[in-house]
Design an enzyme around this catalytic site. Structure first.
Site, PDB file in Angstrom:
ATOM      1  N   HIS A 419      31.106  39.534  47.480  1.00 16.54           N
ATOM      2  CA  HIS A 419      31.368  39.121  46.099  1.00 16.54           C
ATOM      3  C   HIS A 419      32.138  40.206  45.334  1.00 16.54           C
ATOM      4  O   HIS A 419      33.191  39.945  44.746  1.00 16.54           O
ATOM      5  CB  HIS A 419      30.016  38.840  45.417  1.00 16.54           C
ATOM      6  CG  HIS A 419      30.109  38.418  43.991  1.00 16.54           C
ATOM      7  ND1 HIS A 419      29.935  37.119  43.590  1.00 16.54           N
ATOM      8  CD2 HIS A 419      30.353  39.123  42.844  1.00 16.54           C
ATOM      9  CE1 HIS A 419      30.071  37.031  42.276  1.00 16.54           C
ATOM     10  NE2 HIS A 419      30.325  38.247  41.792  1.00 16.54           N
ATOM     11  N   GLU A 420      31.597  41.426  45.347  1.00 17.53           N
ATOM     12  CA  GLU A 420      32.222  42.492  44.552  1.00 17.53           C
ATOM     13  C   GLU A 420      33.578  42.917  45.105  1.00 17.53           C
ATOM     14  O   GLU A 420      34.479  43.262  44.345  1.00 17.53           O
ATOM     15  CB  GLU A 420      31.277  43.690  44.458  1.00 17.53           C
ATOM     16  CG  GLU A 420      29.962  43.393  43.755  1.00 17.53           C
ATOM     17  CD  GLU A 420      30.136  42.834  42.353  1.00 17.53           C
ATOM     18  OE1 GLU A 420      31.167  43.101  41.706  1.00 17.53           O
ATOM     19  OE2 GLU A 420      29.228  42.099  41.890  1.00 17.53           O
ATOM     20  N   HIS A 423      36.211  40.690  43.809  1.00 14.01           N
ATOM     21  CA  HIS A 423      36.701  41.191  42.527  1.00 14.01           C
ATOM     22  C   HIS A 423      37.712  42.321  42.738  1.00 14.01           C
ATOM     23  O   HIS A 423      38.775  42.364  42.106  1.00 14.01           O
ATOM     24  CB  HIS A 423      35.540  41.739  41.703  1.00 14.01           C
ATOM     25  CG  HIS A 423      34.676  40.705  41.061  1.00 14.01           C
ATOM     26  ND1 HIS A 423      35.175  39.656  40.337  1.00 14.01           N
ATOM     27  CD2 HIS A 423      33.314  40.580  41.012  1.00 14.01           C
ATOM     28  CE1 HIS A 423      34.178  38.923  39.869  1.00 14.01           C
ATOM     29  NE2 HIS A 423      33.040  39.458  40.268  1.00 14.01           N
ATOM     30  N   HIS A 426      41.038  41.216  43.894  1.00 16.25           N
ATOM     31  CA  HIS A 426      41.739  40.572  42.776  1.00 16.25           C
ATOM     32  C   HIS A 426      42.488  41.629  41.973  1.00 16.25           C
ATOM     33  O   HIS A 426      43.674  41.471  41.638  1.00 16.25           O
ATOM     34  CB  HIS A 426      40.712  39.845  41.907  1.00 16.25           C
ATOM     35  CG  HIS A 426      41.298  38.932  40.878  1.00 16.25           C
ATOM     36  ND1 HIS A 426      40.517  38.119  40.084  1.00 16.25           N
ATOM     37  CD2 HIS A 426      42.573  38.696  40.485  1.00 16.25           C
ATOM     38  CE1 HIS A 426      41.291  37.428  39.267  1.00 16.25           C
ATOM     39  NE2 HIS A 426      42.543  37.772  39.473  1.00 16.25           N
TER      40      HIS A 426
END
Length: 635
Positions: A419-420, A423, A426
Site C-alpha cells: 500500500h505505502e 503511494h 505515485h
C-alpha cells in the site's frame, strides 16, 4: 495535523502537501502488532541526511525561505505590471513552496522516527510556524490575480509563453473568484491559521496522552493496559469473552470523555462552517469538495451506492458469524481474523511478494520500485517512541519519497508494505513527469495508487497459494480490507455529512447527540434491524476515536479510491488495451489537472454507480470462493 484547505489562501492550497498531512495519510485501520519482529538493521531505517546533512543545513534553508518570503512581499500590488513581473513572482512562489515542502518533510520525519526526541518536536513546531508565515506571505496573490481579471490574465498568458506553465493554477484561481475575499480579507483569514487548529490539537493531546487508559485481566491471566495500540491488538482475541471485555473497558473509557470530545468536534465543525460561510459557500461539504473541484455527485453517489450495496456487507457479516461459529454476532466480533494463521512474512519476503505482484504494471515500474525499496527510503520496524501506523511522504521533490512502516511480519504488514509503496511510486512517477508545482496530487487520486497495489498483491498471492488454508488467509484478509476501506469509510463519510449539515444550519451538538447520530448509522450499516449484528449502545461513542473528522470530508476518499482501484486492477490484469498506459498516465500527471478529471480520463467515473457496483461484485466473488472451499470441507 493539517489545517483545512479553506483556512489558507487558494494559491497556497494548490500546494497540497502530504508532508503536512501525514497523520491522515495512513491506512484507515491501525496495524496490529501481534507478529514477531525481526532484528532491525541500519539499512531498515531511512536516511534523512539526503534531505539535510545536518540541522545547520536545515537552519540555513529556513533562513533562505525567510528571505524569499520577504522578496515575495515586494511583489504585492505589482502582479499586473507586466507578464514578466507576474511570471517572476510565480517563479519565486514556486521555489519557496518547494523549499518549505522539503523543510516540512525533514521536520515531520525527524519527529516520527522518535517522538520522544525533543529536537523533533521543536522542528515540527518551527515547521508549523513557517507554514503559517508562508500562508501569510502568499495571501495577496490570489485576490490580486482576481483583481487583474480573467481578460487581462489571458492576454498576459498569450504574451509570455513562459507563463503557460502556470495556466492551470491561474485558471483555478479565476474559477474561485466567487469564493475569494480581497487582499485584506485573505490576509486576515491567514492570520487565524494557527489558532483555528486548536480543536484538533486538543483532541490529539487528550486522546494520545491524557486519557487514563483502563487495565483489564484477560482469561489467561494477562493484565493489559488498553491504550489505543493495545486495543487494536486485543480486539482480535480469539476468546470471545476477552473481546467483549476489551470493548467494554475501552469504549467505557471513551464514554467518560464523551462530553469533552463532543466539544472538540463541535468546535471543529463550527470552524469549518465559519470558513465556508466567509468564503460564500452554501455549506461545509460544498466548500471542502470545491478545493479539488470535485463534483458533489461523487459524494452523493458513493453514499447512495453504499446503502444500495448493504446486502453485500450483511452477507459478509453472516459469513463471518458462520466461520467464527457464532450465532449472535456482536460488534466486538468484527476484528478477529476469519482464518487464524501463524504464517509469517519477513520483510525480505514481503518486498519480493510486492515486486512479483506489481509485474503487471510493467518492467519500468518494477525496476524503479526494486531499486527504491532496497535503498534507505523506508523506516520499516516498530520501536519505542516511533510514530505508529504507516504513511508515505512524497513532497521532497528533488530527493525522493519517504515511507514509514511498523512491519511486524504478519500478512497485514505485507499488504501495508504494498500500500505505502504504491503511494511512493505515485510520487516517483509524478515527480519525474511534472514540474514541482504540479508534482503534488490530491488524496482523491493518491489512495487509488496504494489500493491498486493491494489488489494486485491479492491476485498474485492467490496464484501462489499452496493450499486452501493459505488461500483462505488471503481471501479473508481481502474481504476485511474491502469492508474496512469501503463500507466503513463510506459509513464514516455519511456520518460526517450528517453532523456537518446540522452545524451548517446553526444547530448545536453535544457529545451525547453525536453518539446518537453515529449509533443510528452504525446500526443500519451493520444490519441490526435485520438481525445481522447487535451493536451495544456503549460502542456508539466510537466516533470520538477517529481523528479524521478534524480534517473535513477526508475519509470518503478511501472509499472512492478502493472502488476505483478494483476497476483499474481488473482492467490491467485482464490486459485490456490501453488500460495500463491510462493508469500510469494518471499517476504521472500528479496535480496537473483536477483529480476527478484525471481519474475519469483514465477510464473510471467515480460520479457514476459502476465502480461501486463493481466493488460489490468483487466482494461477492471473494465470498463465493470462500464458501466453495468451506463447502468442499463439508462446513
Amino acid at each position: 495535523m493539517t489545517s483545512s484547505a479553506l483556512k489558507r489562501p487558494l494559491f497556497t492550497m494548490l500546494a497540497l502537501s502530504l508532508a503536512i498531512s501525514s497523520a491522515f495519510a495512513a491506512a484507515p485501520a491501525p496495524e496490529p502488532t501481534s507478529a514477531p519482529v525481526a532484528i532491525e538493521q541500519p539499512a531498515d531505517r531511512w536516511d534523512l541526511s539526503e534531505l539535510y546533512k545536518s540541522q545547520a543545513d536545515f537552519d540555513a534553508d529556513a533562513t533562505r525561505l525567510s528571505a524569499q518570503l520577504k522578496q515575495l512581499a515586494a511583489y504585492k500590488g505589482q502582479l499586473g505590471a507586466s507578464p514578466a513581473r507576474l511570471k517572476s513572482a510565480l517563479d519565486l512562489y514556486a521555489d519557496a513552496r518547494k523549499r518549505i515542502n522539503l523543510l516540512n518533510v525533514y521536520a515531520s520525519q525527524y519527529y516520527d522516527q522518535d517522538t520522544g526526541d525533543n529536537t523533533g518536536n521543536q522542528l515540527n513546531q518551527r515547521a508549523a510556524l513557517m507554514n503559517n508565515e508562508f500562508g501569510q506571505a502568499a495571501a495577496f496573490i490570489q485576490p490580486e490575480i482576481l483583481t487583474i481579471g480573467a481578460k487581462r490574465i489571458q492576454a498576459m498568458l498569450a504574451q509570455d509563453k513562459g507563463l503557460q506553465l502556470y495556466r492551470f493554477q491561474l485558471d483555478n484561481i479565476l474559477r474561485n473568484a466567487p469564493h475569494t475575499l480581497d487582499a485584506a480579507g485573505e490576509q486576515l483569514i491567514s492570520q487565524f491559521g494557527l489558532a483555528t487548529g486548536s480543536a484538533g490539537s486538543i483532541y490529539q493531546t487528550l486522546s494520545s496522552s491524557e486519557i487514563p487508559w483502563p487495565t483489564v485481566t484477560l482469561s489467561d491471566g494477562a493484565q493489559v493496559k488498553l491504550d489505543q495500540a493495545a486495543y487494536t491488538q486485543y480486539r482480535e482475541q480469539g476468546n470471545r469473552a476477552d473481546r467483549k471485555l476489551v470493548f467494554d473497558a475501552f469504549w467505557g473509557k471513551w464514554k467518560e470523555f464523551e462530553r469533552t470530545f463532543g466539544e472538540t468536534l463541535y468546535g471543529q465543525l463550527k470552524s469549518d462552517a465559519a470558513y465556508a460561510k466567509v468564503h460564500h459557500y452554501p455549506d461545509s461539504q460544498t466548500a471542502a469538495l470545491d478545493g479539488d473541484h470535485l463534483p458533489p455527485a461523487v459524494y452523493q453517489t458513493l453514499i447512495a451506492q453504499t446503502n444500495a450495496n448493504l446486502p453485500t456487507l450483511h452477507r459478509y457479516l453472516k459469513l463471518r458469524a458462520r466461520m467464527l461459529g457464532i450465532k449472535d454476532l456482536a460488534y466486538y466480533d468484527l476484528y478477529p481474523p476469519l482464518i487464524h494463521s501463524d504464517q509469517t512474512f519477513p520483510l525480505a519476503d514481503g518486498k519480493k511478494m510486492m515486486l512479483d505482484a506489481v509485474a503487471p504494471l510493467g518492467p519500468d515500474y518494477v525496476k524503479t520500485l526494486d531499486a527504491a525499496v532496497h535503498a534507505r527510503w523506508m523506516d520499516a520496524y516498530p520501536r519505542p517512541r516511533k510514530t505508529s501506523g504507516a504513511h508515505m511522504i512524497g513532497e521532497a521533490y528533488d530527493v525522493h519519497p519517504y515511507v514509514l512502516l511498523n512491519y511486524t511480519g504478519n500478512y497485514e504488514s505485507a499488504t501495508t508494505l504494498a500500500h505505502e509503496w504504491g503511494h511512493a511510486m505515485h510520487s516517483v512517477l509524478a515527480n519525474k513527469a511534472q514540474p514541482a508545482i504540479y508534482a503534488s496530487y490530491s488524496t482523491f487520486v493518491a489512495e487509488i495508487a496504494s489500493t491498486t497495489n493491494e489488489a494486485l498483491l491479492l491476485d498474485e498471492r492467490l496464484k501462489q497459494a499452496r493450499n486452501d488454508d493459505e488461500r483462505l488467509l488471503y481471501l479473508g484478509a481481502a474481504l476485511e480490507g474491502l469492508r474496512g476501506t469501503y463500507f466503513r469509510q463510506a459509513m464514516l463519510a455519511e456520518f460526517e455529512a450528517a453532523i456537518h449539515a446540522k452545524v451548517d444550519k446553526g444547530e448545536a451538538l453535544t457529545g451525547e447527540e453525536i453518539s446518537s447520530i453515529y449509533g443510528g448509522i452504525l446500526k443500519r450499516y451493520h444490519g441490526e434491524a435485520q438481525g445481522v449484528m447487535k451493536v451495544d449502545p456503549l460502542y456508539t461513542v466510537e466516533w470520538a476515536y477517529i481523528p479524521h473528522f478534524y480534517n473535513a470530508f477526508y475519509v470518503f476518499q478511501y472509499a472512492t479510491s478502493i472502488a476505483a482501484a478494483q476497476e483499474f486492477s481488473q482492467r490491467i490484469l485482464a490486459k485490456e488495451p490501453g488500460a495500463l498506459a491510462a493508469y500510469l498516465k494518471m499517476l504521472s500527471s500528479g496535480g496537473s489537472a483536477y483529480p476527478y478529471d484525471l481519474v475519469k480520463a483514465a477510464g473510471v467515473d467515480l460520479a457514476s454507480p459502476k465502480p461501486y457496483q463493481a466493488l460489490a461484485a468483487r466482494m461477492n466473488s471473494i465470498m463465493d470462493q470462500i464458501e466453495a472451499i468451506e463447502s468442499k470441507r463439508g462446513k
